[in-house]
Write a protein that holds these residues in place. Sequence first.
Motif, mmCIF file in Angstrom:
data_model
loop_
_atom_site.group_PDB
_atom_site.id
_atom_site.type_symbol
_atom_site.label_atom_id
_atom_site.label_comp_id
_atom_site.label_asym_id
_atom_site.label_seq_id
_atom_site.Cartn_x
_atom_site.Cartn_y
_atom_site.Cartn_z
ATOM 1 N N ASP A 40 2.324 17.094 1.786
ATOM 2 C CA ASP A 40 3.759 16.811 1.944
ATOM 3 C C ASP A 40 4.497 17.843 2.779
ATOM 4 O OD1 ASP A 40 3.503 18.773 0.050
ATOM 5 O OD2 ASP A 40 4.773 17.833 -1.452
ATOM 6 N N LYS A 41 3.770 18.590 3.563
ATOM 7 C CA LYS A 41 4.436 19.489 4.518
ATOM 8 C C LYS A 41 4.445 18.782 5.879
ATOM 9 C CE LYS A 41 3.398 23.687 1.895
ATOM 10 N NZ LYS A 41 2.576 24.909 1.870
ATOM 11 N N ALA A 91 0.015 16.162 -2.087
ATOM 12 C CA ALA A 91 -1.434 15.979 -2.159
ATOM 13 C C ALA A 91 -2.101 17.223 -1.608
ATOM 14 C CB ALA A 91 -1.873 14.758 -1.347
ATOM 15 N N VAL A 112 -6.408 32.626 5.086
ATOM 16 C CA VAL A 112 -5.207 31.984 4.549
ATOM 17 C C VAL A 112 -4.112 31.993 5.606
ATOM 18 C CG1 VAL A 112 -3.513 31.983 2.679
ATOM 19 C CG2 VAL A 112 -5.801 32.893 2.277
HETATM 20 C C1 LIG Z 1 2.089 25.384 0.689
HETATM 21 C C2 LIG Z 1 0.882 26.203 0.622
HETATM 22 C C3 LIG Z 1 0.000 26.097 -0.459
HETATM 23 C C4 LIG Z 1 0.268 25.230 -1.650
HETATM 24 O O1 LIG Z 1 0.311 23.880 -1.333
HETATM 25 P P1 LIG Z 1 1.066 22.887 -2.354
HETATM 26 O O2 LIG Z 1 0.816 21.557 -1.758
HETATM 27 O O3 LIG Z 1 2.472 23.319 -2.345
HETATM 28 O O4 LIG Z 1 0.448 23.060 -3.679
HETATM 29 C C5 LIG Z 1 -1.112 26.890 -0.462
HETATM 30 N N1 LIG Z 1 -1.365 27.747 0.543
HETATM 31 C C6 LIG Z 1 -0.547 27.866 1.610
HETATM 32 C C7 LIG Z 1 -0.906 28.831 2.683
HETATM 33 C C8 LIG Z 1 0.612 27.102 1.686
HETATM 34 O O5 LIG Z 1 1.429 27.230 2.719
#
Ligand SMILES: *Cc1c(COP(=O)(O)O)cnc(C)c1O
Length: 503
Positions: A329-330, A337, A261
């Motif tokens: 969307d990051k 998505a 992760v």
């Molecule tokens: C942002 C994030 C998520 C969740 O993604 P969403 O698109 O916000 O649902 C999951 N894991 C990590 C490590 C993240 O940074």
Amino acid sequence: MGPGGPLDLQNRWGALSASSEGSFPSPPAKQESAVAKTDSREPRPRPPALGSLLALPAVAELVRNHGHQRVLEALRECRTESLAAPARGGARPGAPNPELEIAARAALWLGPSRRLRPVINGTGVVVHTNLGRAPIAAAAARQAAALGSRYSNLELDLDSGRRGDRQDLLGDLLQELTGAEAAMVVNNGAAAVLLALTALCRGKEVVVSRGEAIEIGGGFRIPEILRLSGARLVDVGTTNRTRLGDYAQAIGPRTAAFLRVHPSNFRIQGFTSRAPVGELAELAHRRGLLLLEDLGSGLLPPVLPALSGEEPLRRSIAAGVDVVVASGDKLLGASQAGLIVGREQLLRTLRRHPLARALRPDKLQLSVLEETLLCYANPGRLEEIPVWQMLRVRPEQLRRRALGWAERLRQAGAETEVVSLEGTVGGGAAPGSRLDSWGILVRHPRPRRLRARLLRTQPPVLCLERPGGAAIDARTVLPGEDEELLSSLLEALRPDGEAGTGA
Ligand SMILES: *Cc1c(COP(=O)(O)O)cnc(C)c1O
């Protein structure tokens, strides 16, 4: 300041005389005329008819923002009130007639509208979760509008004329951009993690490094998602160091996978180590296990220096990760998505899982994602992606823009200086990264008040807290927003009593 802003409010009330341009259907009008008749014999002013109140352009705007029923309720309430206290209402400066007085009271009674609206991001945080994360490319927005308002081939295979699968639409593009065998898209990143764990690891054990059993905010915690998926978390190593050997020792008869992760929104510094992804993949495969990776912020090549800590999807796939998930969307700069890429056979299992139906993306998300991916597939179009632009812009350009703003604000009498600032990527991407930036500091005797007022301007501005005032980082103010920013700042700086109340 466009028409409809709170700044205009006073003027609009003033300019509204008898001319009623907006004609709103007014069922209660009949009943009103009866009232009007009796009143005409009396010296007191007659109560304005609901119909003529609804016809006021300012009231029509309230109806657009709050709905017909709520505005009717507000008008009735405020009309009764103003009949009960006509002198006070009538004497108010700037409310020359009872209709306008009632409309103004109704606006206050209704309070600010909670509608979604554009907000100027003055924080320098490029992917700001409170502000809807990535603004999408203009071409992507146009594509969503064009497709969303018409029928489309979302689930129609135009070659065969048979039912198609929405998951086939972006498969080729995602495979090409990431090097993966197969791909699918779900509603968001959290859904992608949940689906992968549920479909591949339910009832089994998943090994996670202690330093990666994270919470990213908004209730997304890796241990909880694992529990929800029906898999059992086995954590290994320590908070700051987890070696390959720790993973190897944790393998038991029920182990299904290693989960890697991205430590999204924090960084452990100093005496740390993390098992290299390639070696982890090799160990997993040697022992008949899967390696899954939640990258958090999706990143497609090419990589920017500011994002050196971010791992592109392609790199994970090349290192042997079996299934990689990331957000749309990051850093990717598209719609909300969840991207899932990896081995074909595993992706087939995911697609067939009942959860896939519950987590599927809709046509608007897919159209935005598709257009954004096409920008990545055509290097000449990368500049169209706002997130990309904001990360690439040179500090000198930001400084020049800030100088322009400061000059204009000073001319208008505001105490403003150009300051150097530090922005960040945000959205849990590249934690701790710094983006050298420039902006303005607007001074105010009551900084907190200024910042609160900036949230009520039209459009609202989210700024940075600085002693003595509010700072605006030029990096995240979008190219077309300069005039709106300046007018919002001047509106917020106006002395008490002159600022609008917000529609
Ligand atoms: C942002 C994030 C998520 C969740 O993604 P969403 O698109 O916000 O649902 C999951 N894991 C990590 C490590 C993240 O940074």
